[in-house]
Design an enzyme around this catalytic site. Structure first.
Site, PDB file in Angstrom:
ATOM      1  N   CYS A  28       8.492   6.140  10.635  1.00  0.00           N
ATOM      2  CA  CYS A  28       7.849   7.321  10.742  1.00  0.00           C
ATOM      3  C   CYS A  28       9.060   8.535  10.024  1.00  0.00           C
ATOM      4  CB  CYS A  28       7.100   8.020  11.752  1.00  0.00           C
ATOM      5  SG  CYS A  28       5.785   6.798  12.107  1.00  0.00           S
ATOM      6  N   CYS A  42       1.480   3.251  -5.139  1.00  0.00           N
ATOM      7  CA  CYS A  42       1.995   3.646  -3.909  1.00  0.00           C
ATOM      8  C   CYS A  42       3.236   4.162  -3.787  1.00  0.00           C
ATOM      9  CB  CYS A  42       1.992   2.373  -2.936  1.00  0.00           C
ATOM     10  SG  CYS A  42       2.935   0.916  -3.514  1.00  0.00           S
ATOM     11  N   ASP A  89      -3.158  -2.034 -10.032  1.00  0.00           N
ATOM     12  CA  ASP A  89      -2.494  -1.590  -8.640  1.00  0.00           C
ATOM     13  C   ASP A  89      -1.276  -2.395  -8.460  1.00  0.00           C
ATOM     14  OD1 ASP A  89      -2.267  -0.965  -6.094  1.00  0.00           O
ATOM     15  OD2 ASP A  89      -3.859  -2.100  -5.172  1.00  0.00           O
ATOM     16  N   GLU A 122      -3.716 -11.941 -10.968  1.00  0.00           N
ATOM     17  CA  GLU A 122      -2.899 -11.805  -9.937  1.00  0.00           C
ATOM     18  C   GLU A 122      -2.107 -12.676  -9.971  1.00  0.00           C
ATOM     19  OE1 GLU A 122      -1.031 -11.447  -6.720  1.00  0.00           O
ATOM     20  OE2 GLU A 122      -2.520  -9.802  -7.226  1.00  0.00           O
ATOM     21  N   GLN A 148      -4.926  -2.985   2.051  1.00  0.00           N
ATOM     22  CA  GLN A 148      -4.416  -1.917   2.418  1.00  0.00           C
ATOM     23  C   GLN A 148      -4.468  -1.461   4.096  1.00  0.00           C
ATOM     24  OE1 GLN A 148      -3.688   0.661   0.462  1.00  0.00           O
ATOM     25  NE2 GLN A 148      -4.111  -0.297  -1.537  1.00  0.00           N
TER      26      GLN A 148
END
Length: 442
Positions: free
Chosen positions: A91, A398, A371, A325, A272
């Site tokens: 974090c 992301c 993505d 993919e 996710q």
């Protein structure tokens, strides 16, 4: 003969006034006497802190704010006892209010788009995603490393920032409650187990996957897609890379649900990590693309088919969907999920190669969603997407720097950014998810 200010060494303590936020969970400060740049963690813009140097470079240093002399009004007491300088690296922003975290994330996105794509956006906001508890208890996938505690017991823990050093932990406050009560945390770890992957799927209790060292070095690309507090990687302080641990036995499957659709995948497959992310992203992708019956849709970096399945439903039997993919296991799962839609297929191939084939064949696509991993799609992929002449492209990103670079490339090839959402899918960390709508310039 006079000399300039001494170059700081690791462990030196400098008093600095903190400037703007930077991408990566830092704020930027400069030493007054020579303009030396410091990237300082555990601080906020406008604060005056004593910063302890953790890494040195030729033009900048990294540091931790180990003492706050003048605090920002947005500073709060970190909720997690394992958070802070020299502690868990998972974090970055527990010392900031949620409102401030989101304000800083929006500033990062604005800065990257301005610097790398030449776009000046004034109305960027970072929005919450449904499913967390005041920024906590959202992470549904955590990989714990193993270390020894003060008593010499082998116990699970999380890595320090930019390091392979592991801190023993008895809880992770951003982890789903099912992970916290899985029995992994605080329990002795058997010999031979070097990590523990714990997954809290869409339904049911947590799944525990013990990990060991591979016989030969390997890299698991999909596990590194989003990163995380337990992920292996380079130790920047020691300059070494360790191989990624591998499952010690069969990996169970888990089931996730988005709307009316169920997705079955390996517990270690990519999904996710925020419980509200998959639904939020899918709803926005469909709203922006607005796929029509008979259209040709392309889903790049498709994973197990999160976007391909609803796209197939929308374009119908007169349309087509191609899900691309590179990971064969994920592509096989996508193919299973598309079984009910014979006009849709999954291709197990690297995205760049699959797009090159389509362009060479003179194919077109009406709508595209991509993505990519944290490194972004890259110039070749973006140029190929533009060559397919889509009417709309949604880029799910992301990493804001990678997004900005790719948006810059898209602009060179006639695709302009017309809408953007920044979503706080990773509260308490510096990560965020960006959804960008690109359309051709008319």
């Amino acid at each position: 003969m006079t000399t300039g200010p001494a170059v700081p060494e690791v462990g030196d303590v400098l008093t600095v006034t903190v400037g703007p936020v930077a991408h990566g969970g830092f704020c930027v400060a400069r030493r007054e006497e020579d303009g030396l740049v410091l990237f300082v963690r555990h601080t906020l813009p406008g604060e005056i802190v004593r910063a302890t140097v953790t890494e040195t470079g030729s033009r900048f240093v990294r540091a931790d704010a180990t003492e706050v002399l003048e605090a920002s009004p947005a500073r709060v007491v970190p909720p997690c006892p394992f958070s802070g300088p020299g502690r868990c690296g998972g974090c970055d922003w527990q010392h900031a209010s949620l409102e401030e975290q989101r304000r800083l994330k929006a500033q990062v996105v604005q800065g990257q788009l301005r610097r790398l794509a030449g776009l000046v956006l004034d109305d960027v906001a970072c929005e919450p995603v449904p499913g967390d508890v005041d920024g906590l208890r959202w992470r549904t996938r955590v990989e714990f490393a193993v270390t020894r505690d003060d008593a010499g017991e082998r116990v699970p823990g999380l890595r320090l920032h930019r390091s392979h050093e592991v801190l023993p932990v008895t809880d992770c406050l951003i982890a789903d409650e099912r992970i916290a009560r899985s029995g992994v945390l605080g329990a002795p770890v058997p010999d031979g187990v070097v990590g523990v992957d714990v997954v809290a799927p869409g339904r049911g209790e947590a799944v525990v996957v013990p990990l060991g060292m591979p016989r030969a070095p390997s890299r698991d690309r999909r596990r590194g897609h989003r990163g995380g507090p337990g992920q292996p990687g380079r130790d920047h302080r020691r300059g070494r890379r360790e191989p990624a641990p591998v499952p010690l036995g069969p990996v169970p499957e888990v089931t996730e649900r988005v709307g009316d659709h169920e997705f079955t995948l390996s517990a270690r497959g990519f999904w996710q990590v925020h419980p509200g992310a998959a639904t939020t992203f899918t709803d926005q992708v469909l709203a922006w693309l607005d796929p029509q019956p008979g259209e040709r849709a392309l889903d790049l970096y498709a994973g197990v088919g999160l976007f391909a399945v609803p796209l197939a439903e929308r374009v119908g039997l007169t349309g087509s969907v191609r899900a691309v993919e590179a990971d064969r296991e994920a592509a096989a799962a996508a193919e299973r999920h598309l079984t009910s839609y014979p006009w849709a297929r999954a291709v197990a191939k690297p995205t760049e190669a699959a797009l090159a084939d389509l362009v060479a064949a003179g194919e077109r696509a009406d709508v595209v969603v991509l993505d990519p991993p944290r490194t972004g799609a890259g110039r070749a992929v973006v140029e190929a997407v533009a060559a397919l002449s889509p009417r709309a492209v949604v880029y799910v990103a992301c990493d804001p720097a990678a997004l900005a670079r790719d948006v810059g490339t898209a602009r060179e090839h006639g695709l302009e950014l017309v809408d953007l959402r920044v979503l706080d899918a990773f509260p308490m960390t510096h990560h965020m998810e960006c959804l960008a709508l690109l359309r051709p310039v008319r």
